[in-house]
Write an enzyme that holds these catalytic residues in place. Structure first.
Site, PDB file in Angstrom:
ATOM      1  N   LYS A 198       0.875  -1.172   0.000  1.00 58.15           N
ATOM      2  CA  LYS A 198       0.000   0.000   0.000  1.00 58.15           C
ATOM      3  C   LYS A 198       0.915   1.226   0.000  1.00 58.15           C
ATOM      4  CE  LYS A 198      -1.562   3.054   2.424  1.00 58.15           C
ATOM      5  NZ  LYS A 198      -1.501   4.303   1.620  1.00 58.15           N
ATOM      6  N   GLY A 250      -4.627   3.544  -1.954  1.00 55.61           N
ATOM      7  CA  GLY A 250      -5.718   3.774  -1.010  1.00 55.61           C
ATOM      8  C   GLY A 250      -5.242   4.507   0.213  1.00 55.61           C
ATOM      9  N   GLY A 284      -4.536   5.218   4.213  1.00 55.40           N
ATOM     10  CA  GLY A 284      -3.983   4.424   5.302  1.00 55.40           C
ATOM     11  C   GLY A 284      -5.059   3.847   6.201  1.00 55.40           C
ATOM     12  N   VAL A 344      -7.291   0.997   3.309  1.00 55.06           N
ATOM     13  CA  VAL A 344      -6.513  -0.153   2.788  1.00 55.06           C
ATOM     14  C   VAL A 344      -5.426  -0.549   3.796  1.00 55.06           C
ATOM     15  CG1 VAL A 344      -4.993  -0.914   0.933  1.00 55.06           C
ATOM     16  CG2 VAL A 344      -7.013   0.464   0.400  1.00 55.06           C
ATOM     17  N   GLU A 363      10.274   1.516  10.104  1.00 48.49           N
ATOM     18  CA  GLU A 363      11.284   2.545   9.809  1.00 48.49           C
ATOM     19  C   GLU A 363      10.576   3.873   9.986  1.00 48.49           C
ATOM     20  OE1 GLU A 363      14.388   2.116   9.238  1.00 48.49           O
ATOM     21  OE2 GLU A 363      14.540   0.009   8.716  1.00 48.49           O
ATOM     22  N   CYS A 422      13.934  11.319   6.429  1.00 49.22           N
ATOM     23  CA  CYS A 422      13.913  10.794   7.795  1.00 49.22           C
ATOM     24  C   CYS A 422      15.271  10.931   8.465  1.00 49.22           C
ATOM     25  CB  CYS A 422      13.484   9.331   7.765  1.00 49.22           C
ATOM     26  SG  CYS A 422      14.461   8.355   6.612  1.00 49.22           S
ATOM     27  N   GLU A 430       9.965  16.149  14.701  1.00 49.16           N
ATOM     28  CA  GLU A 430      10.410  16.070  13.309  1.00 49.16           C
ATOM     29  C   GLU A 430       9.610  17.082  12.483  1.00 49.16           C
ATOM     30  OE1 GLU A 430       9.279  12.515  11.116  1.00 49.16           O
ATOM     31  OE2 GLU A 430      11.336  12.363  10.402  1.00 49.16           O
TER      32      GLU A 430
HETATM   33  P1  NAD Z   1       2.644   8.674   7.313  1.00 46.08           P
HETATM   34  O1  NAD Z   1       2.975   7.916   8.556  1.00 46.08           O
HETATM   35  O2  NAD Z   1       1.610   9.716   7.379  1.00 46.08           O
HETATM   36  O3  NAD Z   1       2.163   7.673   6.162  1.00 46.08           O
HETATM   37  C1  NAD Z   1       2.973   6.583   5.758  1.00 46.08           C
HETATM   38  C2  NAD Z   1       2.083   5.535   5.126  1.00 46.08           C
HETATM   39  O4  NAD Z   1       1.216   5.010   6.127  1.00 46.08           O
HETATM   40  C3  NAD Z   1       1.183   6.066   4.003  1.00 46.08           C
HETATM   41  O5  NAD Z   1       1.122   5.094   2.980  1.00 46.08           O
HETATM   42  C4  NAD Z   1      -0.163   6.214   4.697  1.00 46.08           C
HETATM   43  O6  NAD Z   1      -1.259   6.119   3.823  1.00 46.08           O
HETATM   44  C5  NAD Z   1      -0.126   5.038   5.660  1.00 46.08           C
HETATM   45  N1  NAD Z   1      -1.015   5.158   6.816  1.00 46.08           N
HETATM   46  C6  NAD Z   1      -1.466   6.293   7.409  1.00 46.08           C
HETATM   47  N2  NAD Z   1      -2.306   5.983   8.423  1.00 46.08           N
HETATM   48  C7  NAD Z   1      -2.385   4.635   8.486  1.00 46.08           C
HETATM   49  C8  NAD Z   1      -3.083   3.718   9.323  1.00 46.08           C
HETATM   50  N3  NAD Z   1      -3.875   4.121  10.317  1.00 46.08           N
HETATM   51  N4  NAD Z   1      -2.903   2.397   9.103  1.00 46.08           N
HETATM   52  C9  NAD Z   1      -2.093   1.955   8.112  1.00 46.08           C
HETATM   53  N5  NAD Z   1      -1.425   2.771   7.283  1.00 46.08           N
HETATM   54  C10 NAD Z   1      -1.546   4.096   7.469  1.00 46.08           C
HETATM   55  O7  NAD Z   1       4.048   9.223   6.773  1.00 46.08           O
HETATM   56  P2  NAD Z   1       4.302  10.145   5.507  1.00 46.08           P
HETATM   57  O8  NAD Z   1       3.804  11.508   5.867  1.00 46.08           O
HETATM   58  O9  NAD Z   1       3.811   9.473   4.282  1.00 46.08           O
HETATM   59  O10 NAD Z   1       5.913  10.139   5.446  1.00 46.08           O
HETATM   60  C11 NAD Z   1       6.716  10.926   6.259  1.00 46.08           C
HETATM   61  C12 NAD Z   1       7.204  10.149   7.474  1.00 46.08           C
HETATM   62  O11 NAD Z   1       7.897   8.972   7.070  1.00 46.08           O
HETATM   63  C13 NAD Z   1       8.202  10.933   8.299  1.00 46.08           C
HETATM   64  O12 NAD Z   1       7.902  10.816   9.664  1.00 46.08           O
HETATM   65  C14 NAD Z   1       9.535  10.254   7.996  1.00 46.08           C
HETATM   66  O13 NAD Z   1      10.514  10.389   8.988  1.00 46.08           O
HETATM   67  C15 NAD Z   1       9.116   8.851   7.796  1.00 46.08           C
HETATM   68  N6  NAD Z   1      10.136   8.121   6.992  1.00 46.08           N
HETATM   69  C16 NAD Z   1      10.962   7.237   7.622  1.00 46.08           C
HETATM   70  C17 NAD Z   1      11.964   6.588   6.900  1.00 46.08           C
HETATM   71  C18 NAD Z   1      12.913   5.593   7.558  1.00 46.08           C
HETATM   72  O14 NAD Z   1      13.552   4.826   6.844  1.00 46.08           O
HETATM   73  N7  NAD Z   1      13.035   5.577   8.866  1.00 46.08           N
HETATM   74  C19 NAD Z   1      12.096   6.830   5.552  1.00 46.08           C
HETATM   75  C20 NAD Z   1      11.235   7.743   4.936  1.00 46.08           C
HETATM   76  C21 NAD Z   1      10.242   8.382   5.681  1.00 46.08           C
END
Ligand code: NAD
Length: 474
Positions: free
Chosen positions: A169, A200, A202, A205, A244, A278, A378
């Protein structure tokens, strides 16, 4: 205008059952460039079912077959290099040089994992037992928008190497990039059902993947808040979980460092990928008596970070991904000022002439204290916090005074001194003096201490996240 109405399920592009749609916006000019159909629980379950059906045969495939598949995926991603780059610039505002690097990196993940796979002993004697490493089952993979296809490949490669099937997803904000990648997966001849992708939200899906008992393993990259909710949700069916998550990484400038080099390195560490990284070195720790020197060095280095349209080759900072991210970064900048930090550069609002997109001013705060919100949370944008320290001991204490532990950065002239400090940083990786490309060292793990994550990606560490040890006594 692009219209993405299909998911990739069981080896076919399949019309979405979910009917909700989301507009896709070019962050450089806020123009609508298309729309994506968002899947629903039924789309998710169809993908899970396909992965479940494909698992018995794929889990018994040979190492040679899976190695060959990884090689084909590498080639298929590279074959579409220009399309990936165009999609990332259009949909995300990626800077061209960094985007090319990221796309080639995504392709390289497959050949690196192929190397790991070919050298891995899936079965070996252990005392009186025989130890076999078994694929754990169907993997649910959830990825963010800031390095979309890199993150998907980074999860698919070990899943495939292990013999797992997968449902991905991707972020709803990376639908165009994901579509190009899905076409690569199809072109590589991945057996039907082995890899499935469902667009979809979070909470629709993603949530189905988290609760569905047929998913045995979860790998998530994204924010710490969502990561924690996934960990809680996965507990009900005792899924294996790799996370991650976010970071607030310290960059310690030791007093023997060349300050001009350190300033250039600090901006690279903080502003790369539009600051939406990140691993960003977002807290710059500087010896207090030399603060003015560092401020001058940062101001000398800053003009080389041109903000603008990333279709122009010399642009180094593009727009933020969307309106929500823009608003979030603005809020932090205002909060930094309200809490008493001072602006050395940047500040609220758009850079002049760039009001038409989600551009922010590259911002440097000084007189930051580690207790302030901008030093603890962050921000995920080009905002650097300069924090003074009195002694090396205090620098290490401030560096580790965070709930995160993804990465550390050090500027030092004496490598032995740099190394001694690096060993005291509580983080999954530490970079001394230069950004080192993890993909050049195929076996090096990536992952976080503390609330930056659980488990590791890359190399044997990454592969074993998708394997379960079985001991057989003869
Ligand atoms: P996010 O947590 O908002 O979303 C990440 C994914 O999770 C998306 O696909 C989203 O649709 C899904 N999601 C959201 N709510 C969900 C739920 N309740 N259940 C299941 N899935 C759900 O993050 P973002 O805004 O897309 O990305 C930025 C974040 O990602 C930052 O905090 C960054 O530090 C982190 N990040 C970490 C790494 C690493 O390797 N540690 C790498 C890249 C980004």
């Amino acid at each position: 205008m692009k219209s993405i109405t299909q998911h990739y399920i069981n080896g076919r592009f399949t019309e979405s059952h979910g009917t909700e749609t989301m507009a896709l916006i070019d962050p450089t000019n806020k123009n609508c460039i298309g729309q994506v159909s968002l899947g629903d629980e039924e789309d998710a379950r169809a993908a899970i079912h396909a992965a479940q059906e494909a698992f018995p045969a794929f889990s018994r495939s040979s190492v040679a077959e899976r190695a060959e598949l990884l090689q084909r995926l590498h080639e298929a991603v590279l074959d579409r290099e220009e399309d990936h780059i165009a999609a990332r610039i259009e949909e995300y505002g990626g800077v061209s040089l960094h985007t090319r690097f990221s796309v080639r990196g995504a392709a390289k993940i497959f050949t690196n994992m192929k190397k790991t796979l070919e050298g891995y002993a899936f079965s070996k004697p252990l005392g009186k037992a025989v130890l076999s490493m078994k694929p754990v089952g169907v993997a649910g993979l959830i990825t963010p928008w800031n390095a979309a296809i890199f993150m998907i490949c980074n999860k698919l490669a070990p899943a495939i190497a292990a013999g797992c099937t997968a449902v991905v997803k991707p972020s709803e904000f990376s639908a165009i990039q994901t579509r190009v990648l899905a076409e690569c997966i199809h072109a590589a001849g991945v057996p039907a059902g082995v890899v499935n992708l469902v667009n979809g939200r979070g909470d629709v899906v993603g949530a189905e993947l988290v609760r569905n008992p047929l998913i045995a393993k979860f790998s998530f990259t994204g924010s710490t808040a969502v990561g924690k909710s996934i960990l809680r949700g996965a507990a009900d069916t005792v899924k294996r979980v790799t996370l991650e998550l976010g970071g607030k990484s310290p960059h310690i400038v030791l007093d023997d460092a060349d300050f001009d080099k350190a300033a250039a390195f600090a901006l690279e560490a903080a502003f790369r990928n539009n600051g939406q990284a990140c691993i960003a070195g977002s807290r710059l720790l500087v010896p207090e008596p030399r603060l003015k020197e560092m401020e001058a060095a940062l101001l000398r280095a800053l003009p080389s970070w041109k903000v603008g349209n990333t279709r122009e080759e010399d642009t180094r900072i593009g727009p933020l991904v969307n309106e929500k991210q823009y608003a979030r970064v603005q809020e932090y900048i205002l909060k930094g000022r309200a809490e008493g930090a001072e602006l050395l550069a940047g500040g609220p609002g758009h850079p002049s002439g760039l009001e038409s997109g989600w551009f922010v001013k590259p911002t440097i705060f000084v007189k930051v204290e580690n207790r302030m919100t901008i030093a603890r949370e962050e921000i995920f944008g080009p905002v650097l916090c300069v924090i003074p320290y009195k002694t090396e001991e205090e620098a290490v204490r401030i560096a580790n005074d965070t709930t995160y532990g993804l990465q550390g950065w050090i500027s030092a002239s004496d490598p032995a001194r740099g190394l001694a400090v690096a060993e005291r940083i509580e983080a999954g990786a530490v970079m001394i003096n230069k950004s080192f490309d993890m993909l050049d060292e195929a076996g090096v793990p990536m992952g976080g201490f503390k609330q930056s994550g659980l488990g590791r990606e890359f190399g044997v560490f990454g592969l074993e996240e998708y394997l379960e040890p079985q001991a057989v006594f003869v």
